[in-house]
Design a protein around this motif. Structure first.
Motif, PDB file in Angstrom:
ATOM      1  N   VAL A 174      -2.755  28.719  65.624  1.00  0.00           N
ATOM      2  CA  VAL A 174      -1.607  27.824  65.748  1.00  0.00           C
ATOM      3  C   VAL A 174      -0.509  28.452  66.593  1.00  0.00           C
ATOM      4  O   VAL A 174      -0.456  29.662  66.784  1.00  0.00           O
ATOM      5  CB  VAL A 174      -1.008  27.478  64.361  1.00  0.00           C
ATOM      6  CG1 VAL A 174      -2.050  26.888  63.432  1.00  0.00           C
ATOM      7  CG2 VAL A 174      -0.349  28.674  63.726  1.00  0.00           C
ATOM      8  N   THR A 175       0.375  27.585  67.049  1.00  0.00           N
ATOM      9  CA  THR A 175       1.689  27.995  67.531  1.00  0.00           C
ATOM     10  C   THR A 175       2.673  27.456  66.507  1.00  0.00           C
ATOM     11  O   THR A 175       2.593  26.294  66.097  1.00  0.00           O
ATOM     12  CB  THR A 175       1.986  27.435  68.935  1.00  0.00           C
ATOM     13  OG1 THR A 175       1.054  28.030  69.847  1.00  0.00           O
ATOM     14  CG2 THR A 175       3.409  27.748  69.365  1.00  0.00           C
ATOM     15  N   MET A 176       3.572  28.316  66.065  1.00  0.00           N
ATOM     16  CA  MET A 176       4.463  27.977  64.960  1.00  0.00           C
ATOM     17  C   MET A 176       5.910  28.225  65.382  1.00  0.00           C
ATOM     18  O   MET A 176       6.211  29.246  65.996  1.00  0.00           O
ATOM     19  CB  MET A 176       4.085  28.857  63.764  1.00  0.00           C
ATOM     20  CG  MET A 176       4.829  28.585  62.513  1.00  0.00           C
ATOM     21  SD  MET A 176       4.068  29.397  61.073  1.00  0.00           S
ATOM     22  CE  MET A 176       3.843  31.076  61.582  1.00  0.00           C
ATOM     23  N   VAL A 177       6.787  27.276  65.021  1.00  0.00           N
ATOM     24  CA  VAL A 177       8.227  27.409  65.275  1.00  0.00           C
ATOM     25  C   VAL A 177       8.942  27.249  63.940  1.00  0.00           C
ATOM     26  O   VAL A 177       8.781  26.234  63.261  1.00  0.00           O
ATOM     27  CB  VAL A 177       8.739  26.348  66.269  1.00  0.00           C
ATOM     28  CG1 VAL A 177      10.234  26.516  66.514  1.00  0.00           C
ATOM     29  CG2 VAL A 177       7.962  26.398  67.577  1.00  0.00           C
ATOM     30  N   ASN A 178       9.732  28.252  63.562  1.00  0.00           N
ATOM     31  CA  ASN A 178      10.551  28.189  62.349  1.00  0.00           C
ATOM     32  C   ASN A 178      11.990  27.906  62.766  1.00  0.00           C
ATOM     33  O   ASN A 178      12.538  28.622  63.601  1.00  0.00           O
ATOM     34  CB  ASN A 178      10.482  29.505  61.581  1.00  0.00           C
ATOM     35  CG  ASN A 178       9.093  29.800  61.074  1.00  0.00           C
ATOM     36  OD1 ASN A 178       8.310  28.901  60.831  1.00  0.00           O
ATOM     37  ND2 ASN A 178       8.780  31.066  60.920  1.00  0.00           N
ATOM     38  N   ARG A 179      12.581  26.859  62.170  1.00  0.00           N
ATOM     39  CA  ARG A 179      13.945  26.456  62.536  1.00  0.00           C
ATOM     40  C   ARG A 179      14.866  26.468  61.327  1.00  0.00           C
ATOM     41  O   ARG A 179      14.581  25.811  60.321  1.00  0.00           O
ATOM     42  CB  ARG A 179      13.938  25.034  63.088  1.00  0.00           C
ATOM     43  CG  ARG A 179      13.285  24.879  64.409  1.00  0.00           C
ATOM     44  CD  ARG A 179      13.601  23.462  64.951  1.00  0.00           C
ATOM     45  NE  ARG A 179      12.727  23.176  66.050  1.00  0.00           N
ATOM     46  CZ  ARG A 179      11.650  22.421  65.987  1.00  0.00           C
ATOM     47  NH1 ARG A 179      11.329  21.823  64.867  1.00  0.00           N
ATOM     48  NH2 ARG A 179      10.897  22.221  67.043  1.00  0.00           N
ATOM     49  N   PRO A 180      15.990  27.173  61.439  1.00  0.00           N
ATOM     50  CA  PRO A 180      16.994  27.085  60.372  1.00  0.00           C
ATOM     51  C   PRO A 180      17.693  25.734  60.429  1.00  0.00           C
ATOM     52  O   PRO A 180      17.571  25.000  61.410  1.00  0.00           O
ATOM     53  CB  PRO A 180      17.962  28.219  60.689  1.00  0.00           C
ATOM     54  CG  PRO A 180      17.669  28.646  62.076  1.00  0.00           C
ATOM     55  CD  PRO A 180      16.347  28.082  62.487  1.00  0.00           C
ATOM     56  N   VAL A 181      18.416  25.395  59.358  1.00  0.00           N
ATOM     57  CA  VAL A 181      19.239  24.188  59.335  1.00  0.00           C
ATOM     58  C   VAL A 181      20.698  24.604  59.254  1.00  0.00           C
ATOM     59  O   VAL A 181      21.005  25.782  59.064  1.00  0.00           O
ATOM     60  CB  VAL A 181      18.864  23.272  58.140  1.00  0.00           C
ATOM     61  CG1 VAL A 181      17.494  22.672  58.350  1.00  0.00           C
ATOM     62  CG2 VAL A 181      18.927  23.999  56.827  1.00  0.00           C
ATOM     63  N   LEU A 182      21.591  23.642  59.384  1.00  0.00           N
ATOM     64  CA  LEU A 182      23.023  23.928  59.383  1.00  0.00           C
ATOM     65  C   LEU A 182      23.430  24.871  58.253  1.00  0.00           C
ATOM     66  O   LEU A 182      23.134  24.614  57.085  1.00  0.00           O
ATOM     67  CB  LEU A 182      23.822  22.629  59.245  1.00  0.00           C
ATOM     68  CG  LEU A 182      23.716  21.667  60.423  1.00  0.00           C
ATOM     69  CD1 LEU A 182      24.426  20.366  60.087  1.00  0.00           C
ATOM     70  CD2 LEU A 182      24.272  22.289  61.687  1.00  0.00           C
ATOM     71  N   ASP A 183      24.095  25.942  58.610  1.00  0.00           N
ATOM     72  CA  ASP A 183      24.666  26.897  57.661  1.00  0.00           C
ATOM     73  C   ASP A 183      23.660  27.568  56.720  1.00  0.00           C
ATOM     74  O   ASP A 183      24.057  28.169  55.736  1.00  0.00           O
ATOM     75  CB  ASP A 183      25.768  26.248  56.814  1.00  0.00           C
ATOM     76  CG  ASP A 183      26.906  25.723  57.672  1.00  0.00           C
ATOM     77  OD1 ASP A 183      27.201  26.334  58.715  1.00  0.00           O
ATOM     78  OD2 ASP A 183      27.488  24.701  57.293  1.00  0.00           O
ATOM     79  N   LYS A 184      22.364  27.433  56.993  1.00  0.00           N
ATOM     80  CA  LYS A 184      21.346  28.090  56.168  1.00  0.00           C
ATOM     81  C   LYS A 184      20.281  28.678  57.076  1.00  0.00           C
ATOM     82  O   LYS A 184      19.779  28.009  57.975  1.00  0.00           O
ATOM     83  CB  LYS A 184      20.669  27.092  55.217  1.00  0.00           C
ATOM     84  CG  LYS A 184      21.499  26.649  54.053  1.00  0.00           C
ATOM     85  CD  LYS A 184      20.649  25.797  53.129  1.00  0.00           C
ATOM     86  CE  LYS A 184      21.446  25.325  51.936  1.00  0.00           C
ATOM     87  NZ  LYS A 184      20.628  24.488  51.053  1.00  0.00           N
ATOM     88  N   ALA A 185      19.908  29.917  56.824  1.00  0.00           N
ATOM     89  CA  ALA A 185      18.817  30.536  57.560  1.00  0.00           C
ATOM     90  C   ALA A 185      17.501  29.869  57.156  1.00  0.00           C
ATOM     91  O   ALA A 185      17.390  29.303  56.073  1.00  0.00           O
ATOM     92  CB  ALA A 185      18.760  32.026  57.254  1.00  0.00           C
ATOM     93  N   TYR A 186      16.522  29.945  58.066  1.00  0.00           N
ATOM     94  CA  TYR A 186      15.176  29.500  57.702  1.00  0.00           C
ATOM     95  C   TYR A 186      14.672  30.439  56.618  1.00  0.00           C
ATOM     96  O   TYR A 186      14.826  31.651  56.703  1.00  0.00           O
ATOM     97  CB  TYR A 186      14.226  29.563  58.910  1.00  0.00           C
ATOM     98  CG  TYR A 186      12.790  29.322  58.534  1.00  0.00           C
ATOM     99  CD1 TYR A 186      12.296  28.027  58.432  1.00  0.00           C
ATOM    100  CD2 TYR A 186      11.939  30.379  58.240  1.00  0.00           C
ATOM    101  CE1 TYR A 186      10.985  27.793  58.053  1.00  0.00           C
ATOM    102  CE2 TYR A 186      10.615  30.158  57.863  1.00  0.00           C
ATOM    103  CZ  TYR A 186      10.151  28.872  57.767  1.00  0.00           C
ATOM    104  OH  TYR A 186       8.859  28.654  57.389  1.00  0.00           O
ATOM    105  N   ARG A 187      14.075  29.870  55.584  1.00  0.00           N
ATOM    106  CA  ARG A 187      13.526  30.693  54.508  1.00  0.00           C
ATOM    107  C   ARG A 187      12.239  30.050  54.012  1.00  0.00           C
ATOM    108  O   ARG A 187      12.172  28.841  53.786  1.00  0.00           O
ATOM    109  CB  ARG A 187      14.524  30.826  53.365  1.00  0.00           C
ATOM    110  CG  ARG A 187      13.989  31.643  52.204  1.00  0.00           C
ATOM    111  CD  ARG A 187      15.070  32.372  51.450  1.00  0.00           C
ATOM    112  NE  ARG A 187      14.565  32.962  50.232  1.00  0.00           N
ATOM    113  CZ  ARG A 187      13.847  34.073  50.156  1.00  0.00           C
ATOM    114  NH1 ARG A 187      13.538  34.720  51.243  1.00  0.00           N
ATOM    115  NH2 ARG A 187      13.437  34.546  48.999  1.00  0.00           N
ATOM    116  N   ALA A 188      11.229  30.886  53.860  1.00  0.00           N
ATOM    117  CA  ALA A 188       9.954  30.435  53.297  1.00  0.00           C
ATOM    118  C   ALA A 188       9.331  31.589  52.524  1.00  0.00           C
ATOM    119  O   ALA A 188       9.673  32.749  52.753  1.00  0.00           O
ATOM    120  CB  ALA A 188       9.004  29.982  54.408  1.00  0.00           C
ATOM    121  N   LEU A 189       8.468  31.237  51.618  1.00  0.00           N
ATOM    122  CA  LEU A 189       7.650  32.244  50.949  1.00  0.00           C
ATOM    123  C   LEU A 189       6.213  32.006  51.392  1.00  0.00           C
ATOM    124  O   LEU A 189       5.682  30.902  51.240  1.00  0.00           O
ATOM    125  CB  LEU A 189       7.762  32.149  49.425  1.00  0.00           C
ATOM    126  CG  LEU A 189       9.084  32.613  48.837  1.00  0.00           C
ATOM    127  CD1 LEU A 189       9.128  32.360  47.342  1.00  0.00           C
ATOM    128  CD2 LEU A 189       9.311  34.085  49.118  1.00  0.00           C
TER     129      LEU A 189
END
Length: 161
Positions: A75-90
């Motif tokens: 895959v090609t993957m893009v992680n995007r934060p949202v307003l005033d919050k960092a991108y976060r995943a487990l």
């Protein structure tokens, strides 16, 4: 800035391994041509994950969704934060033997390397994540019980199709 941490439970060779990788990004990041050797779950907590595969095209996972990457996925993957919050995943990685214990007799999908999205609204994937975290944190579990409990989230996913 990308922050990766790692916690895992190494069980005896015949029992398998499950690892959790907290991922935090302050800015958008693109990862091209990623190859997944093991089954990997991404529980998206904040932001969005855009994934593009050669066979499926573009998909978008949002906060609360679970994205499942099978072994062999490219895959090609893009992680995007949202307003005033960092991108976060487990990210949760399962060894082959744990996956096989639940899915070995399941019919093979048309394209076994397709990424799947379990939507938050319909299935509440955070309950699966809670089961995994609780079992990894409980150091008093005998190994056969830990293995059984680590299979529970996979059995739930299989039941959901």
């Amino acid at each position: 800035m990308i922050k990766l941490e790692h916690t895992h439970a190494d069980l005896p060779e015949e029992v398998g391994q499950v690892s959790i990788f907290p991922i935090t990004q302050a800015t958008t990041a693109t990862f091209a041509d990623l190859y997944f050797r093991l089954t990997f779950f991404f529980f998206i907590q904040h932001g969005e994950k855009q994934v593009e595969t050669p066979t499926q095209g573009e998909m978008l996972g949002s906060e609360g969704d679970l994205m499942i990457f099978p072994p062999g996925a490219m895959v090609t993957m893009v992680n995007r934060p949202v307003l005033d919050k960092a991108y976060r995943a487990l990210g949760v990685c399962f060894s082959h033997d744990l996956i096989d214990a639940v899915f070995a007799d399941a019919p093979s999908p048309k394209n076994a390397t397709d990424v799947q999205i379990v939507r938050a609204a319909a299935h509440n994937p955070n309950s699966i994540l809670s089961l995994i975290q609780e079992n990894l944190a409980n150091e008093n579990l005998p190994e056969p019980v830990r293995r059984h409990r680590l299979l529970e989230p996979l059995i739930w996913l299989r039941a959901q199709g």
